[in-house]
Design an enzyme around this catalytic site. Sequence first.
Site, short mmCIF file in Angstrom:
data_model
loop_
_atom_site.label_atom_id
_atom_site.label_comp_id
_atom_site.label_asym_id
_atom_site.label_seq_id
_atom_site.Cartn_x
_atom_site.Cartn_y
_atom_site.Cartn_z
N ARG A 196 0.81 -1.23 0.00
CA ARG A 196 0.00 0.00 0.00
C ARG A 196 0.84 1.28 0.00
NH1 ARG A 196 -3.91 -2.55 3.70
NH2 ARG A 196 -5.56 -3.23 2.30
N ASP A 233 6.50 -22.17 7.95
CA ASP A 233 6.68 -22.18 9.40
C ASP A 233 8.18 -22.05 9.56
OD1 ASP A 233 7.40 -23.03 11.97
OD2 ASP A 233 5.51 -24.10 12.18
N HIS A 234 8.64 -20.86 9.93
CA HIS A 234 10.09 -20.62 9.80
C HIS A 234 10.90 -21.52 10.73
CE1 HIS A 234 9.48 -17.89 13.26
NE2 HIS A 234 10.78 -18.00 13.46
N LYS A 237 15.65 -16.05 25.97
CA LYS A 237 15.22 -16.67 24.72
C LYS A 237 15.81 -18.06 24.66
CE LYS A 237 14.38 -16.34 20.09
NZ LYS A 237 12.99 -16.54 19.73
N LYS A 277 2.45 -17.57 8.11
CA LYS A 277 1.58 -17.90 9.21
C LYS A 277 0.97 -16.62 9.77
CE LYS A 277 3.03 -18.30 13.51
NZ LYS A 277 3.41 -17.11 14.26
N LYS A 316 15.06 -23.74 10.48
CA LYS A 316 16.21 -23.63 11.40
C LYS A 316 17.04 -24.91 11.30
CE LYS A 316 13.66 -20.70 14.66
NZ LYS A 316 14.33 -19.47 15.03
N HIS A 325 4.75 -23.69 15.33
CA HIS A 325 6.16 -24.03 15.55
C HIS A 325 6.32 -25.24 16.48
CE1 HIS A 325 6.69 -20.25 13.62
NE2 HIS A 325 6.58 -19.49 14.68
C1 BG6 Z 1 6.70 -15.92 15.29
C2 BG6 Z 1 5.74 -15.40 16.31
O1 BG6 Z 1 6.08 -16.88 14.48
O2 BG6 Z 1 7.81 -16.51 15.94
C3 BG6 Z 1 6.43 -14.40 17.22
O3 BG6 Z 1 4.64 -14.78 15.67
C4 BG6 Z 1 7.67 -14.98 17.82
O4 BG6 Z 1 5.54 -13.95 18.25
C5 BG6 Z 1 8.55 -15.61 16.75
O5 BG6 Z 1 8.37 -13.96 18.49
C6 BG6 Z 1 9.70 -16.37 17.36
O6 BG6 Z 1 10.57 -16.79 16.35
P1 BG6 Z 1 12.09 -17.04 16.66
O7 BG6 Z 1 12.66 -17.51 15.38
O8 BG6 Z 1 12.67 -15.74 17.13
O9 BG6 Z 1 12.14 -18.07 17.75
#
Ligand code: BG6
Length: 520
Positions: A76, A212-213, A380, A183, A217, A275
């Site tokens: 947009r 689904d990233h 994390k 997603k 990994k 995930h």
């Molecule tokens: C995303 C979520 O799919 O994955 C986010 O929408 C999340 O909320 C993220 O922070 C986490 O991904 P990663 O690769 O940082 O573990």
Amino acid sequence: MPDDGASTATAPAAGDGAAVNPLRAGLQSERITEPCSVVFFGASGDLFKRMLLPAVYSMALKGTLPTDFALVGFARTQYDDAGFRDYCRQQLDLFMPPDRKPQGPLWDDFSERISYITADFTDTRHFTDLKERLDENDRQFNTAGNHLFYLATPPSVFPEIIKRLKEAGLDTSSGWTRIIVEKPFGTDLASARTLQRAVEQVFPENEVYRIDHYLGKEPVQDILALRFANTIFEPIWNRNYVQSVQITSAESLGVEERGGYYDHAGALRDMIQNHVINLLALVAMEAPISAAADDIRDEKYKVLSAIETPAYADVWSISARGQYGPGTIDGHPVKGYRQEDEVDPDSNTDTFAAVKFQIANWRWAGVPFYLRSGKRLPRKIAEIAVTFQPIPHRFYGESTDKIDPNVLVIKIEPDEGISMRFEAKVPGPKEHIRSVYMDFNYGSGFGVQSPPAYERLIGDAMRGDQTLFTRWDAVQRAWELVTPILEVWEHTKDFTFPNYAAGSQGPASANALFSGWRRI
Ligand code: BG6
């Protein structure tokens, strides 16, 4: 892209640690040989600038992009081609590492291949403009009618874009057509089915790449290698030897600027449905009969089908939810979820979710699988821990040391590796027992940084490899598993929210569900 000297379809492995590291000798990273144009819908958004653009540019730097390539932004925000190229350069300056900034002839060539269409997703004329642009790319950059569409917009406009692509005749072309769908694929079972109907009316399953990233990994891809390229794990990978499996994906970040989206999602939807359930499938599935995408995806679907769908009446005994209040992360005070921007000050949304699943099959009957994910936890971390049965009998008469069960940990992030806990005798005359660890770390082992997940996945879509993308049957099954929990949670206000402080281990209810959680 300018040829780096490799006239064949291979380029030297990036990082070139092969000279010193025998583990990498003989490796080649493949240049994608098929030309294509990639269209990013939502190209002025956050995902594009942080993840997608850097992934594509990184491929250009490594020489893995097709030689004949073009990129079209479609969104947009108003830009002309030159303005969008400047925008891309600024974002790459921000999001690429210092030694990989956009510059020199490589950037010049890359940027010439970038164009942009300022668009309203509801207006077919803009899709007709897109078609003209793609035809033009075919002539100018030899992209051979191969089109990869990447939907990186808010999901609410996915159906609209898909419909307009068809109206503009972009559902087919003289080459191949593929569509990557970000997603979330739906927000519950019913909406996922509605979206799927919109998709399948236009694109057959073999053209649909649901991303689904986590599947991109490296340590996640290695789960199948660990299990099936070795013989020592499979014989004990079952109910006879495994006591429990726990899968954690924890973040210290809060909802950042995504409060508006997140307050309608929550942790169960945002992380567990996709995930974390995908990780479960890889850990628990049977060996596929081949590495073909559908052989692997058949097995993933099969094991998800064997998970007992939660009954409404059981929801409280197999799940725990939480929402963070104010607290401290890394020594800094942070606000509570309800004080975040665009979040309802009385929100009932879960920022922490934990679930216990049982898999009703011969391999796993009776072994609990504990899944948890949350925001504003101490750090994390994403990992899978397989805890084995305790020893059947101890003969150390004089020592009262605790003998812990063996644990195999697949570490996904921030450390990428595999760790095995086992018991060992402390040197000395007494029979003292302590837990020790065998650790493997991908970075130091292979001497190379894992490529970012999006780079791998975009490359796979260009190659036409669907292995690391989720098939509709598995997505639907995952929604079937979480929807009863979502429905009960959403219909029951939690008056204890917020029930964990930011920076803590999560709500007490998670410990009531399972007392054996590993410390985050
Ligand atoms: C995303 C979520 O799919 O994955 C986010 O929408 C999340 O909320 C993220 O922070 C986490 O991904 P990663 O690769 O940082 O573990």
